[in-house]
Design an enzyme around this catalytic site. Sequence first.
Site, PDB file in Angstrom:
ATOM      1  N   GLN A  62       0.833  -1.201   0.000  1.00 44.97           N
ATOM      2  CA  GLN A  62       0.000   0.000   0.000  1.00 44.97           C
ATOM      3  C   GLN A  62       0.874   1.259   0.000  1.00 44.97           C
ATOM      4  O   GLN A  62       1.182   1.831   1.045  1.00 44.97           O
ATOM      5  CB  GLN A  62      -0.905  -0.021   1.242  1.00 44.97           C
ATOM      6  CG  GLN A  62      -1.899   1.093   1.337  1.00 44.97           C
ATOM      7  CD  GLN A  62      -3.005   0.978   0.304  1.00 44.97           C
ATOM      8  OE1 GLN A  62      -3.696   1.945   0.049  1.00 44.97           O
ATOM      9  NE2 GLN A  62      -3.167  -0.182  -0.312  1.00 44.97           N
ATOM     10  N   PHE A  63       1.291   1.707  -1.209  1.00 44.66           N
ATOM     11  CA  PHE A  63       2.170   2.873  -1.294  1.00 44.66           C
ATOM     12  C   PHE A  63       1.471   4.153  -0.861  1.00 44.66           C
ATOM     13  O   PHE A  63       2.134   5.129  -0.469  1.00 44.66           O
ATOM     14  CB  PHE A  63       2.719   3.028  -2.722  1.00 44.66           C
ATOM     15  CG  PHE A  63       1.704   3.506  -3.729  1.00 44.66           C
ATOM     16  CD1 PHE A  63       1.523   4.852  -3.958  1.00 44.66           C
ATOM     17  CD2 PHE A  63       0.943   2.589  -4.456  1.00 44.66           C
ATOM     18  CE1 PHE A  63       0.601   5.300  -4.900  1.00 44.66           C
ATOM     19  CE2 PHE A  63       0.020   3.021  -5.382  1.00 44.66           C
ATOM     20  CZ  PHE A  63      -0.151   4.381  -5.604  1.00 44.66           C
ATOM     21  N   THR A  64       0.138   4.182  -0.880  1.00 41.50           N
ATOM     22  CA  THR A  64      -0.581   5.406  -0.521  1.00 41.50           C
ATOM     23  C   THR A  64      -0.468   5.745   0.966  1.00 41.50           C
ATOM     24  O   THR A  64      -0.867   6.834   1.377  1.00 41.50           O
ATOM     25  CB  THR A  64      -2.072   5.313  -0.909  1.00 41.50           C
ATOM     26  OG1 THR A  64      -2.684   4.227  -0.211  1.00 41.50           O
ATOM     27  CG2 THR A  64      -2.238   5.107  -2.403  1.00 41.50           C
TER      28      THR A  64
END
Length: 210
Positions: A118-120
């Site tokens: 989950q890069f966000t």
Amino acid sequence: MHSVSISPYFASIFCTKNKQKFLLPSLNKNHRNLQIRAMRAVVQRVASASVEVDGRIVSEIGPGLLVLVGIHDSDTESDADYICRKVLNMRLFTNETTGKGWDQNVMQRNYGVLLVSQFTLYGILKGNKPDFHVAMPPQTAKPFYESIVNKFRKAYKPDAVKDGVFGAMMKVRLCHNPTHQNVIFSLFRDVSLVNDGPVTMQLDSSQPSK
């Protein structure tokens, strides 16, 4: 009501005799230096969770933990070791024998773990637009994320640790009992879960050398 936050920078507060002075960092090189540098995990205790890609379920667990993993551009193996150890040992479950709450970890309960990249989690608002420059680039993050999954499987047991498909196009739906409201908060996977509690914890790796 469900809310999804994109990590902000915190204002610095300096106290004087007569007033408080608030300093907000500008969006420049110095601003980047104030950004936390650590691997980040958002851990949710779930009754069930699954990952769906193109209408097909690719991973699912029953009771256990859904772990959203954000990888910082500066993360190393020591960060991954820390997150793996802490997640697997977090005492988020009730001991059914004694009735004591917050007493057992996911391994003691023999529950599942579902990992989702989950890069966000490293989103920074520039005005009203999110920026993800501090997240590890995909070409580097993919093998590093795969090594994190392997760490979890070696530390626990392989068949209890599941993960999604890195980079597969998707949306995320979050479902809470009893209202079953949905929140879309990702770009890459369709994750469906029933949150148990709800219980949600944020964990950042310790960074003594950064």
